[in-house]
Design a protein around this motif. Sequence first.
Motif, PDB file in Angstrom:
ATOM      1  N   VAL A  52      44.716  43.820 119.900  1.00  0.00           N
ATOM      2  CA  VAL A  52      46.073  44.261 120.224  1.00  0.00           C
ATOM      3  C   VAL A  52      46.029  45.493 121.116  1.00  0.00           C
ATOM      4  CG1 VAL A  52      48.220  45.160 119.254  1.00  0.00           C
ATOM      5  CG2 VAL A  52      47.111  43.202 118.196  1.00  0.00           C
ATOM      6  N   ASP A  53      45.114  46.421 120.836  1.00  0.00           N
ATOM      7  CA  ASP A  53      44.924  47.571 121.729  1.00  0.00           C
ATOM      8  C   ASP A  53      44.656  47.108 123.152  1.00  0.00           C
ATOM      9  OD1 ASP A  53      45.387  49.817 120.219  1.00  0.00           O
ATOM     10  OD2 ASP A  53      43.296  50.210 119.756  1.00  0.00           O
TER      11      ASP A  53
ATOM     12  N   VAL B 194      57.398  45.110 117.451  1.00  0.00           N
ATOM     13  CA  VAL B 194      56.845  44.838 116.122  1.00  0.00           C
ATOM     14  C   VAL B 194      55.514  45.562 115.971  1.00  0.00           C
ATOM     15  CG1 VAL B 194      56.024  43.041 114.548  1.00  0.00           C
ATOM     16  CG2 VAL B 194      58.045  42.627 115.982  1.00  0.00           C
ATOM     17  N   ASP B 195      54.709  45.554 117.015  1.00  0.00           N
ATOM     18  CA  ASP B 195      53.418  46.249 116.988  1.00  0.00           C
ATOM     19  C   ASP B 195      53.585  47.762 117.099  1.00  0.00           C
ATOM     20  OD1 ASP B 195      51.921  43.857 116.848  1.00  0.00           O
ATOM     21  OD2 ASP B 195      52.097  43.582 119.018  1.00  0.00           O
ATOM     22  N   HIS B 196      54.572  48.211 117.881  1.00  0.00           N
ATOM     23  CA  HIS B 196      54.791  49.643 118.139  1.00  0.00           C
ATOM     24  C   HIS B 196      56.284  49.957 118.068  1.00  0.00           C
ATOM     25  CE1 HIS B 196      50.785  51.037 119.368  1.00  0.00           C
ATOM     26  NE2 HIS B 196      50.619  49.834 119.875  1.00  0.00           N
TER      27      HIS B 196
ATOM     28  N   MET C 113      47.817  56.040 122.400  1.00  0.00           N
ATOM     29  CA  MET C 113      48.558  54.950 121.781  1.00  0.00           C
ATOM     30  C   MET C 113      47.670  54.053 120.945  1.00  0.00           C
ATOM     31  SD  MET C 113      49.199  51.927 124.504  1.00  0.00           S
ATOM     32  CE  MET C 113      48.353  50.630 123.636  1.00  0.00           C
ATOM     33  N   LYS C 114      46.421  54.461 120.685  1.00  0.00           N
ATOM     34  CA  LYS C 114      45.525  53.643 119.898  1.00  0.00           C
ATOM     35  C   LYS C 114      46.113  53.397 118.519  1.00  0.00           C
ATOM     36  CE  LYS C 114      42.342  53.116 122.971  1.00  0.00           C
ATOM     37  NZ  LYS C 114      42.132  51.811 123.581  1.00  0.00           N
ATOM     38  N   ILE C 115      45.873  52.207 118.010  1.00  0.00           N
ATOM     39  CA  ILE C 115      46.460  51.822 116.747  1.00  0.00           C
ATOM     40  C   ILE C 115      45.572  52.291 115.611  1.00  0.00           C
ATOM     41  CG2 ILE C 115      47.182  49.863 115.338  1.00  0.00           C
ATOM     42  CD1 ILE C 115      47.618  48.354 117.951  1.00  0.00           C
ATOM     43  N   SER C 116      46.159  53.003 114.669  1.00  0.00           N
ATOM     44  CA  SER C 116      45.410  53.495 113.528  1.00  0.00           C
ATOM     45  C   SER C 116      45.025  52.350 112.614  1.00  0.00           C
ATOM     46  CB  SER C 116      46.253  54.501 112.742  1.00  0.00           C
ATOM     47  OG  SER C 116      45.711  54.714 111.469  1.00  0.00           O
TER      48      SER C 116
END
Length: 278
Positions: free
Chosen positions: A52-53, A268-270, A1-4
């Motif tokens: 955020v991660d 909103v984030d995911h 689920m790490k954010i690119s």
Amino acid sequence: MKISPRAPWIAGLAVAALALVPATASAGSQRTAAPHADAAAASAATTTAASVDAYYAPAEGKTGAALKTALHDIIKTQSKVTYDGVWNALKVTDQDPANPNNVILVYSGRSQSKSSNGGGANDWNREHVWAKSHGDFGTATGPGTDLHHLRPEDVTVNSTRGNKDFDMGGSPVAEAPGSFTDANSFEPRDAVKGDVARMLLYMAVRYDGGDGFANLEVNDKVDNGSAPAIGRISVLKQWNQQDPPDAFEQRRNQVIFDQFQHNRNPFVDHPEWVNSIW
């Protein structure tokens, strides 16, 4: 689920960071400053992505009910705003990016003076996107004052929406171009359909009956009345996909986290987590 690092919401933060760089007196000096501004924006976006991660780390690898529970446990830790305090908070969270003296009205899309809040026909007031009668929480500190679902809106349009559920169709709404309504539902303009969906789904995760308020849930009905439910989830899921988070919504989420409640709207984030849960 790490954010690119290339995720759209991070690009939005980079744009916001660039917008804060002061204008210079000459075009030449602006060209000189631009690479430094780009670097600063990229650095800020990378730092924000890492934080955020970390915020969502307890939810990593989960799906379905387990993901919903994990997100609830994360976002339930928050500061609370009073109902009077919502007025000033909305002047910050919903500020017009093109005019710092104005706010953007959620359904109308109109840019309006921050000082024109109140009860008059053309004033703006505090719209509960999750209608406060759906669960009978009123304006109580908690769900009644949660900034993640409170938005500025024209008094008349707010009254037209009332406590209706969300669905497609109906007649055009005066003063809210692109919005429609019928006897039991309201359809917002295209530019905020996803915003509405993600606000409602935040509420369904945040308020689960464990803190003295009703257990809020989304369902696939309209006419939910005073039940602690709102619909339609099938339409909300479509809107989440149709209208992904834009820079305004992302900035709003960050401002609520940084300055007011210190919790985030996970969808909103995911936005992909919507389909993971529902």
